[in-house]
Design an enzyme around this catalytic site. Structure first.
Site, PDB file in Angstrom:
ATOM      1  N   LYS A 108      43.009 -16.844 -12.058  1.00 56.08           N
ATOM      2  CA  LYS A 108      43.195 -17.240 -13.457  1.00 56.08           C
ATOM      3  C   LYS A 108      42.505 -18.592 -13.638  1.00 56.08           C
ATOM      4  O   LYS A 108      42.567 -19.443 -12.748  1.00 56.08           O
ATOM      5  CB  LYS A 108      44.701 -17.358 -13.713  1.00 56.08           C
ATOM      6  CG  LYS A 108      45.114 -17.654 -15.145  1.00 56.08           C
ATOM      7  CD  LYS A 108      46.658 -17.693 -15.231  1.00 56.08           C
ATOM      8  CE  LYS A 108      47.167 -17.845 -16.652  1.00 56.08           C
ATOM      9  NZ  LYS A 108      48.647 -17.829 -16.718  1.00 56.08           N
ATOM     10  N   SER A 150      50.328 -14.640 -20.312  1.00 50.93           N
ATOM     11  CA  SER A 150      49.062 -15.310 -20.490  1.00 50.93           C
ATOM     12  C   SER A 150      48.023 -14.961 -19.433  1.00 50.93           C
ATOM     13  O   SER A 150      46.829 -15.178 -19.656  1.00 50.93           O
ATOM     14  CB  SER A 150      49.274 -16.831 -20.481  1.00 50.93           C
ATOM     15  OG  SER A 150      49.740 -17.255 -19.209  1.00 50.93           O
ATOM     16  N   SER A 159      54.358 -14.645 -17.615  1.00 53.23           N
ATOM     17  CA  SER A 159      52.905 -14.518 -17.727  1.00 53.23           C
ATOM     18  C   SER A 159      52.215 -13.781 -16.587  1.00 53.23           C
ATOM     19  O   SER A 159      51.031 -13.472 -16.684  1.00 53.23           O
ATOM     20  CB  SER A 159      52.264 -15.901 -17.876  1.00 53.23           C
ATOM     21  OG  SER A 159      52.467 -16.378 -19.187  1.00 53.23           O
TER      22      SER A 159
END
Ligand SMILES: [Zn+2]
Lengths: 481, 493
Positions: B79, B154, B178
């Site tokens: 990420k 997310s 997330s």
């Protein structure tokens, strides 16, 4: 007319004497090109985390112990949020509801010379900010300013007193004493001119005998204790006049203007920042065990009050001499070193406060920089005491030790200061003087004491002043029997 | 079997057997990224050259018998919230659009030291604030199972990358769900371990007391393999615990028989799609059939978790994001005065959701409101934690719950309705609030869309989660062909 009582509380910021910063391993050294003592952590780059410097915690504990505080078994850090370019994370890591030390005190003399206890509310640990370097003289006349983060995250303690001081004199006495204690404890360099000690004043007036505090004003930008003293006096006067005129004081922050000798309004309470304190989630609470406290306590040197007492009682020094020694920690530590090797503390005090201090003053040096070691001074004192050299020579030797850095033995021999204490060597000189001064010798034999002085003088002249006077006396008495 | 569908274990065997080299494998992944990612948009940055160089180095180690770990030579992604030394790290924000950190996040450093091959950095909601990856300042990521739907957020890019076979595994972060919500939407395994198990050093923070890194993988066992490498105490993160790393792979082979699995009533109430509840019940039946005991439990303070989460997370975020002022790094909007630089930089640099949360958090911490909001929330946090403590102390090994009320929603569907979007976090946020361990494993589907189940364990009970997850794990379901979907739905590359 109402008489007013001044109420003063003080806040001190002291930089801790750690080698590295509070949350990273950058050096805390004062000098250095801008932004050379920085790393991702103290620059507040994204994603980095603080790691608490254990030594900073210990120095804060030391300060607390030296100032008679309670050390909190459980303390934690908080974030104080505000925007400014010298604050890399836009929050300062500090301690708010749970500081590391609480409820201490120190004693200072009050107006009548009695001991007065000034309470300390709390001591908390926090990080320093960086500083802005302005392109011009000041921020308002500059085209631009550049941040230097060398000082960012240097560990600080903030010491907050209770509003227990009733005058500028008491505040000054408190400041002096606090500075001295921190210096003895080895917690901080306490150099106001370098910013390693900073001071803010809170001051209000209330009618004498009242217990209701008046409107409080905070004074910042005090660069010396002298400035603090003057600012308190100015503010006492300003507030009294306003109250007498029936004007309303506002709670505000004022700044001391050294040039005009006045305090000027900076911002009122309404315009004060809302710092939005909340617990720092990146650090775990600091847990301090009784064992840790004792270990730190054992590192504390003798503090000023006990030291002064000891010098009076054990060394028999006068109050004045004691105060002189205690007020300069480096001198006091040097005194201790010398006293370990030389038994007569009165002689040590005379030398240190006399010739050594005079030489330091004329060289415009601080006592920390004294260029001689205890062993060499003790050697000199031993020589003088035993009569191996005379007192005047000893002073000359000390002076040369300061200037040349040579060992005392070397100077004594180079200068030929050593007294002749060998009776075989002196006998010839004494004999020759007796022979050359028959009349005086005869007078001495018949008991005229003045003749002794004359003969002594002649012998000293003949030996260039190096004869040991006691030995000469002995020889004269023997030979003229 | 396609090379892309192989688990870490299978890939490692193929590399050992010289079926292909890490270089060839990495090249294959890069080819697929070049073909598919223009539709999925899982990646913000693709580090093709560095990946091929790393793969080559891995092949050399393999030839010399000096393999660093079971992850050596396996292509993966991060990420774009993990700091990578010398590689752009944007957090999907305009304000960090040019930020190249001079340091590595600890968990990435550990993977690099284990021989991992980094393919690139994955998309996310700006500063991890969101549940759909639509809050990325650059572009939204698409769900491989239906490219008109969200992959969740997310960590949507990281989940979609594993789901669409654009990486063998990825790391994400989980502040309120997330990792777990996108794993569930994208049909992959996702773990959010206990707060403190994985170092947070080098992870750009959203809410420090809730943030925790997690792993996306194609199987429970892969997930365990990666977790063993990234976990463990880090002296640069004081909140990382010295708790020993577990034998997570060993735990995958243990029997679930005799385990006590709790089902908290509060997670099956109104607002949860009945089809989701049915799926979770099926998982419970599977557990029971394998010899586990299913026990109904109660966590009475669950309903306060969502508001508590938004106050805590926003409060911390308002402070964590204050440093992006344009002074030292990142993007600056130049103006004549300092205050104007701050305002213009932050106005231009942050997206709407980030601004919304900064404002909420600033408000919650303001003098006069602190006690009513922030302090109250800390009390609520303690109550929620005590709920779980009580349940686990009663002998429950882990809890079984839904992950979100329903399957992935359509892109754009909730953009104008942040409150409904916040509701999708209702089953995941309590776990962060209480600092627990949690794992999502795909189990079934609703109209072709993946649905996972959530397993929740006491702090540092990851081994139990791996045992339980292995017991309900089903064969991996692949998403429909991405290019065909694109052609069908008129989505252009
Ligand atoms: Zn540093």
């Amino acid at each position: 007319m109402t008489e007013f009582q001044t109420v003063v509380g003080l806040e001190f910021h002291a930089e801790l004497k750690t080698n590295t910063k509070i949350f990273c391993s950058c050096p805390t050294t004062f000098a250095g090109e801008p932004n050379t003592h920085v790393c991702p952590v103290c620059l507040g780059l994204p994603g980095v985390l603080p790691v608490l410097n254990k030594r900073a915690v210990e120095l804060a504990m030391k300060a607390g112990l030296a100032l008679n505080c309670q050390i909190s078994p459980f303390s934690k850090f908080d974030r104080k949020n505000y925007f400014y370019p010298d604050l890399p994370k836009a929050y300062q890591v500090t301690q708010y509801p749970l500081p590391i030390c609480k409820s201490g005190y120190i004693t200072v003399p009050d107006a009548d010379g009695n001991e007065k206890k000034i309470r300390i509310n709390r001591i908390h640990l926090e990080e320093d900010a960086g500083k802005l370097v302005h392109s011009g003289e000041s921020i308002s006349t500059s085209n631009y300013s550049l941040p230097d983060y060398n000082r960012a995250a240097v560990p600080l303690i903030e010491i907050v007193s209770e509003p227990d001081m009733a005058s500028a004199d008491e505040a000054k006495a408190f400041g002096d004493k606090l500075k001295l204690i921190l210096e003895y404890a080895g917690v901080s360099d306490v150099k106001m001119e370098q910013g390693s000690l900073r001071c803010d004043v809170n001051i209000s007036l209330m009618p004498k005998g009242s217990d209701k505090l008046g409107t409080k004003v905070e004074i910042k930008n005090l660069n010396s204790f002298r400035a603090m003293y003057r600012a308190i006096q100015f503010e006492e006067d300003r507030q009294r006049r306003m109250i007498e005129k029936g004007e309303k004081l506002i709670q505000e922050t004022r700044t001391w203007d050294e040039g005009s000798g006045r305090t000027l309004s900076m911002r009122s309470k309404e315009n004060d920042h809302d710092y939005r304190y909340f617990p720092e989630p990146d650090l775990v609470p600091t847990v301090i065990t009784p064992e840790w406290i004792e270990a730190v306590r054992s590192e504390l040197p003798e503090l000023p009050d006990t030291r002064e007492q000891r010098l009076k009682e054990e060394c028999g020094l006068s109050d004045y001499d004691c105060a002189q020694i205690v007020d300069t920690p480096a001198l006091a530590f040097f005194f201790d070193e010398v006293a370990k090797l030389f038994p007569d503390t009165k002689i040590i005090a005379n030398w240190l406060l006399g010739d050594v201090s005079r030489l330091m003053n004329s060289a415009e040096k601080e006592y920390e920089q004294v260029p001689i070691v205890a062993e060499d001074l003790v050697y000199l004192l031993d020589q003088a005491k035993s009569g191996a050299i005379n007192n005047n020579s000893a002073k000359t030797v000390l002076e040369e030790m300061f200037t040349s850095g040579k060992m005392p033995a070397e100077i004594i021999s180079e200068r030929g200061f050593a007294q002749i204490s060998d009776s075989a060597m002196l006998e010839d000189a004494v004999k020759a003087v007796i022979e050359a001064n028959e009349k005086a010798a005869e007078d001495f034999r018949t008991g005229k004491q003045q003749a002794m002085g004359f003969l002594m003088g002649q012998i000293m002249k003949a030996t260039k002043g190096q004869a040991n006077p006691n030995l000469v006396k002995e020889l004269l008495a023997k030979m003229l029997k | 079997m396609s090379i892309y569908d192989m688990t870490i274990n299978e890939l490692q065997q193929a590399l050992t057997n010289k079926t292909f080299t890490s270089y060839e494998l990495t090249k294959k992944y890069l080819e697929r990224i070049a073909e598919i990612d223009p539709i999925i948009h899982a990646y913000i940055t693709i580090t093709a050259d560095a990946a091929l160089a790393a793969a080559k180095a891995s092949d050399e180690r393999r030839a010399n018998g000096q393999l660093l770990s079971d992850l050596d030579g396996i292509p993966m992604a991060l990420k774009d919230i993990f700091c990578t030394d010398g590689i752009l790290t944007t957090c999907a924000s305009k304000i960090l659009a040019n930020f190249v950190p001079p340091y590595n996040a600890t968990c990435w450093q550990r993977l690099a030291d284990a021989g991992a091959v980094l393919l690139g950095k994955c998309n996310l909601d700006e500063f991890a604030m969101g549940s759909s990856t639509e809050n990325s300042a650059f572009f939204a990521t698409r769900n491989p199972f239906d490219i008109e739907r969200t992959p969740g957020g997310s960590s949507g890019g990281s989940a979609a990358a594993v789901s669409a076979d654009l990486a063998a595994y990825t790391l994400g972060t989980d502040t309120g769900g997330s990792v777990r919500q996108p794993a569930h939407y994208c049909g992959v395994v996702g773990i959010k371990p206990t707060y403190g198990l994985i170092s947070r050093f080098g992870i750009i923070p959203y809410a420090s007391s809730l943030d925790q890194a997690g792993v996306f993988a194609k199987s429970v066992y892969d997930c365990a393999t990666v977790l063993e490498v990234v976990s463990g105490h880090d002296e640069r993160d004081s909140t990382s615990t010295p708790y020993p790393i577990g034998d997570y792979r060993g735990a995958c082979r243990r029997d679930v028989k005799g385990m006590k699995i709790g089902m908290p009533n509060e997670f099956f109430e109104e607002g949860i799609d009945p089809r989701t509840i049915e799926i979770v019940n099926k998982a419970a039946e599977k557990f029971a059939a394998a010899g586990a005991e299913i026990i109904e439990v109660s966590l009475p303070h669950t309903k306060y978790a969502l508001p508590a989460y938004y106050i805590l997370a926003c409060a911390e975020a308002s402070s964590n994001l204050a440093r992006y002022d344009g002074v030292r790094y990142g993007v600056r909007v130049d103006k004549p005065s300092l205050e104007e630089i701050f305002c213009a930089t932050r106005s231009a640099g942050f997206g709407d959701e980030v601004k919304r949360r900064i404002l909420l958090g600033t408000y919650a911490l303001s003098s006069g409101y602190y006690d009513a909001y922030y302090n109250k929330t800390l009390q609520v946090r303690t109550l929620i934690k005590e709920d779980y403590d009580r349940v686990f102390a009663s002998g429950i090994d882990c809890l079984l719950t839904p992950v979100t009320p329903g399957p992935a929603f359509k892109l754009g569907e909730m953009l104008d309705d942040p409150l409904t979007m916040y509701m999708t976090d209702i089953c995941t946020v309590p776990i962060n609030i209480a600092g627990l361990a949690s794992l999502v494993v795909p189990f079934a589907d609703i109209e072709g869309l993946p649905v996972g189940v959530q397993l929740i364990g006491a702090p540092f009970s990851e081994e139990k989660l791996f045992t339980a997850a292995s017991a309900v794990e089903v064969p991996r379901r692949l998403p429909p062909d991405i290019l065909e979907q694109a052609a069908e739905k008129g989505v252009e590359r």
